[in-house]
Design an enzyme around this catalytic site. Structure first.
Site, PDB file in Angstrom:
ATOM      1  N   ILE A   1       0.804  -1.231   0.000  1.00  0.00           N
ATOM      2  CA  ILE A   1       0.000   0.000   0.000  1.00  0.00           C
ATOM      3  C   ILE A   1       0.835   1.278   0.000  1.00  0.00           C
ATOM      4  O   ILE A   1       0.299   2.377  -0.062  1.00  0.00           O
ATOM      5  CB  ILE A   1      -0.987   0.035   1.188  1.00  0.00           C
ATOM      6  CG1 ILE A   1      -0.266  -0.140   2.531  1.00  0.00           C
ATOM      7  CG2 ILE A   1      -2.070  -0.994   1.012  1.00  0.00           C
ATOM      8  CD1 ILE A   1      -1.179  -0.032   3.738  1.00  0.00           C
ATOM      9  N   GLY A   2       2.154   1.154   0.066  1.00  0.00           N
ATOM     10  CA  GLY A   2       2.956   2.372   0.014  1.00  0.00           C
ATOM     11  C   GLY A   2       4.369   2.160   0.513  1.00  0.00           C
ATOM     12  O   GLY A   2       4.726   1.090   1.002  1.00  0.00           O
TER      13      GLY A   2
ATOM     14  N   GLY B   1      10.573   2.252   5.082  1.00  0.00           N
ATOM     15  CA  GLY B   1      10.398   0.972   4.411  1.00  0.00           C
ATOM     16  C   GLY B   1       9.037   0.817   3.758  1.00  0.00           C
ATOM     17  O   GLY B   1       8.221   1.739   3.746  1.00  0.00           O
ATOM     18  N   LYS B   2       8.796  -0.368   3.197  1.00  0.00           N
ATOM     19  CA  LYS B   2       7.539  -0.658   2.518  1.00  0.00           C
ATOM     20  C   LYS B   2       6.431  -0.948   3.529  1.00  0.00           C
ATOM     21  O   LYS B   2       6.688  -1.449   4.611  1.00  0.00           O
ATOM     22  CB  LYS B   2       7.708  -1.857   1.589  1.00  0.00           C
ATOM     23  CG  LYS B   2       8.664  -1.600   0.415  1.00  0.00           C
ATOM     24  CD  LYS B   2       8.792  -2.828  -0.470  1.00  0.00           C
ATOM     25  CE  LYS B   2       9.708  -2.531  -1.641  1.00  0.00           C
ATOM     26  NZ  LYS B   2       9.882  -3.725  -2.516  1.00  0.00           N
ATOM     27  N   VAL B   3       5.191  -0.636   3.130  1.00  0.00           N
ATOM     28  CA  VAL B   3       4.037  -0.854   4.000  1.00  0.00           C
ATOM     29  C   VAL B   3       3.046  -1.772   3.292  1.00  0.00           C
ATOM     30  O   VAL B   3       2.726  -1.575   2.110  1.00  0.00           O
ATOM     31  CB  VAL B   3       3.341   0.471   4.366  1.00  0.00           C
ATOM     32  CG1 VAL B   3       2.190   0.215   5.339  1.00  0.00           C
ATOM     33  CG2 VAL B   3       4.330   1.461   4.958  1.00  0.00           C
TER      34      VAL B   3
ATOM     35  N   LYS C   1       4.615  -2.321   8.486  1.00  0.00           N
ATOM     36  CA  LYS C   1       5.769  -1.629   7.892  1.00  0.00           C
ATOM     37  C   LYS C   1       6.991  -2.534   7.993  1.00  0.00           C
ATOM     38  O   LYS C   1       7.382  -2.970   9.081  1.00  0.00           O
ATOM     39  CB  LYS C   1       6.017  -0.305   8.623  1.00  0.00           C
ATOM     40  CG  LYS C   1       7.109   0.554   8.012  1.00  0.00           C
ATOM     41  CD  LYS C   1       7.213   1.902   8.698  1.00  0.00           C
ATOM     42  CE  LYS C   1       6.031   2.793   8.370  1.00  0.00           C
ATOM     43  NZ  LYS C   1       6.196   4.174   8.881  1.00  0.00           N
TER      44      LYS C   1
ATOM     45  N   GLY D   1       7.593   4.471   2.539  1.00  0.00           N
ATOM     46  CA  GLY D   1       8.127   5.688   3.136  1.00  0.00           C
ATOM     47  C   GLY D   1       9.630   5.577   3.255  1.00  0.00           C
ATOM     48  O   GLY D   1      10.248   4.639   2.736  1.00  0.00           O
TER      49      GLY D   1
ATOM     50  N   ASP E   1       7.170  15.916  12.797  1.00  0.00           N
ATOM     51  CA  ASP E   1       6.971  15.678  11.355  1.00  0.00           C
ATOM     52  C   ASP E   1       5.492  15.704  10.999  1.00  0.00           C
ATOM     53  O   ASP E   1       4.975  14.805  10.334  1.00  0.00           O
ATOM     54  CB  ASP E   1       7.592  14.341  10.949  1.00  0.00           C
ATOM     55  CG  ASP E   1       7.870  14.267   9.440  1.00  0.00           C
ATOM     56  OD1 ASP E   1       7.944  15.331   8.787  1.00  0.00           O
ATOM     57  OD2 ASP E   1       8.024  13.146   8.919  1.00  0.00           O
TER      58      ASP E   1
END
Length: 447
Positions: free
Chosen positions: A174-175, A180-182, A196, A177, A289
């Site tokens: 799903i994405g 890492g990958k999610v 994650k 960052g 953030d």
């Protein structure tokens, strides 16, 4: 024999100063001193120490904890009398203080004791499920602005991670960052989660440590970290799944639409989450953030702050000197960039930028213009004789309370002003509640 019965055999020295009332808030001294505990129940204390020492062995936390916890429960008072039970908890707490003080330099062992016997609560408890996965339970503190519930945090197995995500199938991706990958997934209990996947290096190990250290913090407007799996080269962090993605997708996606009222509700949710963090009793938590990509939306569009990898816990009202500037370009407080002092007003600045984006539907720098201009400068220019309505997101089609719009715009500009002039998150919440109330009243008159 239980702890309380043993201690009742002791003649209390009313001039001694122990620990009980210092923890209960009565303002006096305890009926139990260190010498009392050693003299009266020293043998039981030694038994508890020996059984809890097993957590140093190869069996680790789960196996060692079972023995330690069993002995701990054996010295508990069994009466249903609440006042007597409280006294017994205090008595056992005395034992716990002496137990840990004997190995105060061994942080790893004390951490294991903390997780085994409980997490800031008495009576203390811990359990393991049938597969051996540890479940740590704790009752959280209560304040006027806090959210309190008994929460569960798990250390999952790699098998559970792969089962939930169909072996990290790309159909569940799903994405991605910086960390890492999610992947989305479904645990054995049918709970929908976001997982994650982090490949470790020195920086990522620090990230994981900081994130998991905040796992006990719960609030409706914070994304819950439900558990993790940790290995030498990789880590998986398991979060609650927010089905509607992040705010960035809804603000800047061409086919997405957020009504004026929903934007105000999202802003208010985020403000309440930040207020909770900034007023956390054990130390103000500065997110560092805040941006639309880190604001996730549940199935009912309840906003939740996510990604606590840059968070810092500092004393309320104080600042922390950072060795480097962290955050996302366009959202970082200019004063923080200059002096590198981390404080809650840096989050207020970032949130002010997010408010401007909720109003305008614009990115932090508008690259569509011939002369690219920061969103903050665009907003300030319009307040100097321009038409404020021109700043509104075209997707809104003018369907909003102008009075509420102006109130939020003013709040946003104050939030990104000089630090001394910025509102606290408590003041931000009050203003957003006022704007939502104004909009609700306008909608009732002109539906």
């Amino acid at each position: 024999m239980d702890c309380l019965t043993l201690m009742n055999n002791n003649s209390t020295d009313i001039f001694s100063c122990g620990i009980e009332k210092l923890t209960s808030g009565a303002g006096g001294c305890s009926d139990y001193s260190e010498i009392d505990v050693l003299n009266e129940i020293g043998s039981r204390l030694n038994s508890l120490r020996d059984d809890c020492r097993l957590m140093d062995s190869e069996g680790g936390l789960t196996k060692g904890c079972n023995k330690c916890l069993k002995t701990w429960r054996e010295i508990a008072y069994t009466s249903k009398n609440d006042s007597m039970k409280l006294e017994d908890d205090i008595c056992r707490f005395s034992m716990l203080i002496l137990l840990t003080s004997q190995r105060v330099a061994d942080e790893s062992w004390i951490d294991k004791i903390f997780h085994c016997l409980g997490d800031n609560s008495l009576p203390l408890a811990s359990s393991a499920d049938e597969s051996g996965n540890e479940t740590i339970r704790s009752t959280k503190f209560k304040t006027d602005e806090s959210y309190s519930e008994e929460s569960s945090y798990r250390r999952l197995s790699l098998k559970e991670i792969y089962s939930a995500t169909d072996s990290l199938s790309m159909s569940n991706f799903i994405g991605q960052g910086i960390a890492g990958k999610v992947y989305k997934g479904i645990l054995a209990d049918r709970q929908h989660v976001a997982i994650k996947h982090i490949i470790k290096d020195e920086q990522m190990e620090t990230f994981v440590r900081e994130v998991t250290s905040l796992s006990h913090i719960k609030h409706p407007n914070l994304v819950s970290l439900l558990g993790h799996y940790d290995a030498p080269i990789e880590c998986f962090l398991v979060y609650e799944l927010c089905h509607n993605g992040n705010l960035s997708e809804w603000l800047f996606g061409k086919s997405k639409y957020l009504s004026w009222r929903r934007r105000l509700e999202i802003a208010l949710d985020c403000a309440r989450g930040l207020l909770f963090l900034h007023s956390y009793p054990q130390g103000s938590i500065v997110h560092r953030d805040i941006k639309p990509a880190n604001i996730l939306l549940s199935a009912s569009f309840e906003a939740k702050l996510s990604d606590f990898g840059l968070s810092k816990i500092i004393s309320i009202g104080h600042s922390y000197a950072s060795s480097e500037v962290r955050g996302t370009y366009g959202y970082v407080d200019p004063e923080y960039q200059k002096n590198r002092h981390v404080n809650s007003y840096g989050d207020v600045y970032s949130f002010g930028i997010v408010l401007l984006q909720l109003l305008s539907g614009q990115r932090v720098i508008n690259l569509d213009l011939k002369n690219p201009m920061p969103l903050s400068k665009m907003a300030k220019n319009l307040t100097k004789g321009g038409n404020i309505k021109e700043f509104a997101d075209l997707k809104l089609e003018g369907k909003f309370s102008m009075e509420a719009f102006e109130l939020v715009l003013k709040l946003a500009l104050t939030s990104i002003g000089l630090k001394q002039q910025r509102p606290s998150m408590e003041q931000v919440v009050v203003k957003l509640e006022e704007a939502l109330d104004l909009s609700t009243r306008v909608e009732s008159v002109h539906p």
